[in-house]
Design an enzyme around this catalytic site. Structure first.
Site, mmCIF file in Angstrom:
data_model
loop_
_atom_site.group_PDB
_atom_site.id
_atom_site.type_symbol
_atom_site.label_atom_id
_atom_site.label_comp_id
_atom_site.label_asym_id
_atom_site.label_seq_id
_atom_site.Cartn_x
_atom_site.Cartn_y
_atom_site.Cartn_z
ATOM 1 N N SER A 47 -25.539 -27.968 -80.870
ATOM 2 C CA SER A 47 -27.236 -27.683 -80.777
ATOM 3 C C SER A 47 -27.596 -28.289 -79.805
ATOM 4 O O SER A 47 -28.351 -27.351 -79.110
ATOM 5 C CB SER A 47 -28.037 -27.179 -82.049
ATOM 6 N N HIS A 60 -23.647 -21.241 -81.543
ATOM 7 C CA HIS A 60 -23.558 -21.833 -79.833
ATOM 8 C C HIS A 60 -22.732 -20.786 -78.942
ATOM 9 O O HIS A 60 -22.959 -20.684 -77.772
ATOM 10 C CB HIS A 60 -24.210 -22.914 -79.294
ATOM 11 N N LYS A 65 -29.252 -15.867 -82.025
ATOM 12 C CA LYS A 65 -29.333 -16.723 -80.630
ATOM 13 C C LYS A 65 -28.294 -15.762 -79.769
ATOM 14 O O LYS A 65 -29.178 -14.514 -79.635
ATOM 15 C CB LYS A 65 -28.384 -17.842 -81.182
HETATM 16 C C1 LIG Z 1 -29.673 -22.000 -85.389
HETATM 17 C C2 LIG Z 1 -28.552 -22.808 -85.829
HETATM 18 C C3 LIG Z 1 -27.893 -22.276 -87.437
HETATM 19 C C4 LIG Z 1 -29.127 -21.677 -88.177
HETATM 20 O O1 LIG Z 1 -29.205 -20.476 -88.155
HETATM 21 P P1 LIG Z 1 -30.234 -19.428 -88.237
HETATM 22 O O2 LIG Z 1 -29.783 -17.915 -88.070
HETATM 23 O O3 LIG Z 1 -31.580 -19.892 -87.566
HETATM 24 O O4 LIG Z 1 -31.430 -20.126 -89.784
HETATM 25 C C5 LIG Z 1 -27.195 -23.159 -87.757
HETATM 26 N N1 LIG Z 1 -26.309 -23.887 -87.313
HETATM 27 C C6 LIG Z 1 -26.512 -24.053 -86.644
HETATM 28 C C7 LIG Z 1 -25.518 -25.241 -85.530
HETATM 29 C C8 LIG Z 1 -27.524 -23.597 -85.555
HETATM 30 O O5 LIG Z 1 -27.748 -24.136 -84.133
#
Ligand SMILES: *Cc1c(COP(=O)(O)O)cnc(C)c1O
Length: 396
Positions: free
Chosen positions: A186, A214, A246
């Site tokens: 991330s 991602h 995302k």
């Molecule tokens: C954003 C993210 C999460 C968390 O997801 P949310 O739905 O925002 O709680 C988990 N793992 C990774 C790699 C992320 O980038």
């Protein structure tokens, strides 16, 4: 009274220390987002272009998603009213799970309210004391927390180092072992060597869990994520976590895998059982997002064009890029003050790029985490490159 006064004194000291070390985090209030141009935002009175959201395909404002959301709100109301296992599991949630399973080519999928909770739930349902959670050092905080909270022993290996992973697995025989990795990391944007990792897991009888927050929607010809991008069959990733907030422009998360694994999560994952199901309109909007991801591959192509444009322009400016081919394009600055300063100067030019500092990233690697989106135009990226050029003496 005396207790709370002295606690508040201590907290003030800690907050001051955060500020002095340039580690204090501040929220900015977004006043407005233009539905036609979702990455042009008004922030505390200033118009700027957002270069740090995870809305990689520009779907958050898509008219079909908004319409699906409104339609479901008329039909079901806003809140789900209770947990999935009580009365909160609507037809919209159920259909979304089936469509996600189909899209991800797995027998079943299960919705969670957030990715953070999905990761905690997986570990808590499948691991306990005496078991092992093996993790890449740069995994997302929610995966590391998941291992800590479930009581298993946490073993970390050097970032994407499959030799170090093998050493960990070789010493783990006889115990229930799970390997957790981000698909796309991330904060760095690089991709995990999933083919080697999945082979090692098979050889050492460890269960592989991939967090593809991602990769979902953006990687692979069909947007199925890192596994598809690398040409792996779904069976090589027995448990896959994807987030819906995302690239899908919505909210929530899902875990996909075989029927027994998913049924175990329903029975045992505390972050699934003891929480309110997401609002039905969110599930309806996510179903629309999934159709768009499937039917509009041009969005992934547009994103890739912006990534290429940025990388070419940045390397012409002599900026040091990280080995990332994804929408996450960090510029490493080192110190928190350097990253903050660059972020402030970009904001003065109407470009919003957050400074990412420890403990989100390792000490000494504070950075600007630039993210690109299919909703950026070539002119937006040009503006970012122009601004980086004027800053570049202080960037390298
Ligand atoms: C954003 C993210 C999460 C968390 O997801 P949310 O739905 O925002 O709680 C988990 N793992 C990774 C790699 C992320 O980038």
């Amino acid at each position: 009274m005396a207790g709370s006064a002295s606690l508040s004194w201590e907290l003030q000291g800690e907050l001051k220390r955060l500020e002095r070390s340039h580690s204090y985090r501040r929220r900015r209030v977004v006043d407005d987002r233009d539905s036609a141009r979702p990455l042009e935002v008004s922030v505390e009175g200033q118009h700027c272009i957002n270069f740090c959201s995870n809305d990689y395909l520009g779907l958050s404002h898509h008219p079909e998603m908004v319409a699906a959301f409104k339609h479901a709100a008329d039909r079901y109301g806003v809140g789900s009213g209770s947990a999935h296992l009580v009365t909160g599991h609507t037809r919209e949630h159920h259909a979304l799970e089936e469509e996600l399973a189909d899209f991800l080519e797995r027998p079943r999928a299960l919705l969670f309210s957030t990715g953070y909770m999905a990761n905690l739930g997986i570990a808590a349902a499948l691991l306990g004391r005496g078991d092992l959670a093996v993790q890449d050092k740069l995994n997302h905080a929610s995966l590391l927390d998941a291992a800590r909270l479930c009581g298993a022993r946490l073993l970390r290996y050097q970032h994407v180092d499959t030799g170090a992973l093998e050493t960990r697995l070789a010493g783990a025989s006889g115990k229930r072992t799970m390997v957790f990795t981000d698909g796309v990391f991330s904060m760095d944007g690089d991709i995990a060597p999933l083919e080697e990792i999945s082979e090692l897991c098979a050889r050492h009888r460890a269960l592989l869990v991939v967090d593809d927050a991602h990769g979902m929607g953006v990687l692979g010809g069909g947007g199925r994520g890192t596994g598809e991008h690398l040409g792996l069959p779904p069976s090589d990733i027995p448990l896959l976590m994807v987030t819906l907030g995302k690239a899908l422009g919505s909210f929530g998360a899902a875990v996909a895998g075989d029927a027994d694994m998913i049924e175990t999560l329903i029975q045992r994952a505390r972050t699934y059982i003891y929480t309110t199901a997401p609002p039905p309109p969110v599930a309806a909007a996510t179903r629309a997002a999934l159709r768009i991801v499937r039917d509009e591959p041009w969005r992934r192509q547009a994103l890739n064009q912006r990534i290429e444009q940025f990388r070419q322009g940045a390397s012409q400016l002599g900026l040091k890029l990280m080995p990332s081919r994804t929408a996450i394009q960090p510029l490493l600055l080192g110190t928190p003050s350097g990253a903050l300063d660059a972020s402030t100067r970009l904001m003065e030019k109407g470009l919003w790029v957050t400074a990412i500092r420890p403990p989100t990233v390792p000490v000494g690697t504070a950075r600007l985490r630039i993210t690109l989106s299919a909703a950026h135009t070539a002119a937006h990226v040009e503006r970012l490159l122009d601004a980086l050029e004027t800053l570049s003496p202080s960037l390298s």
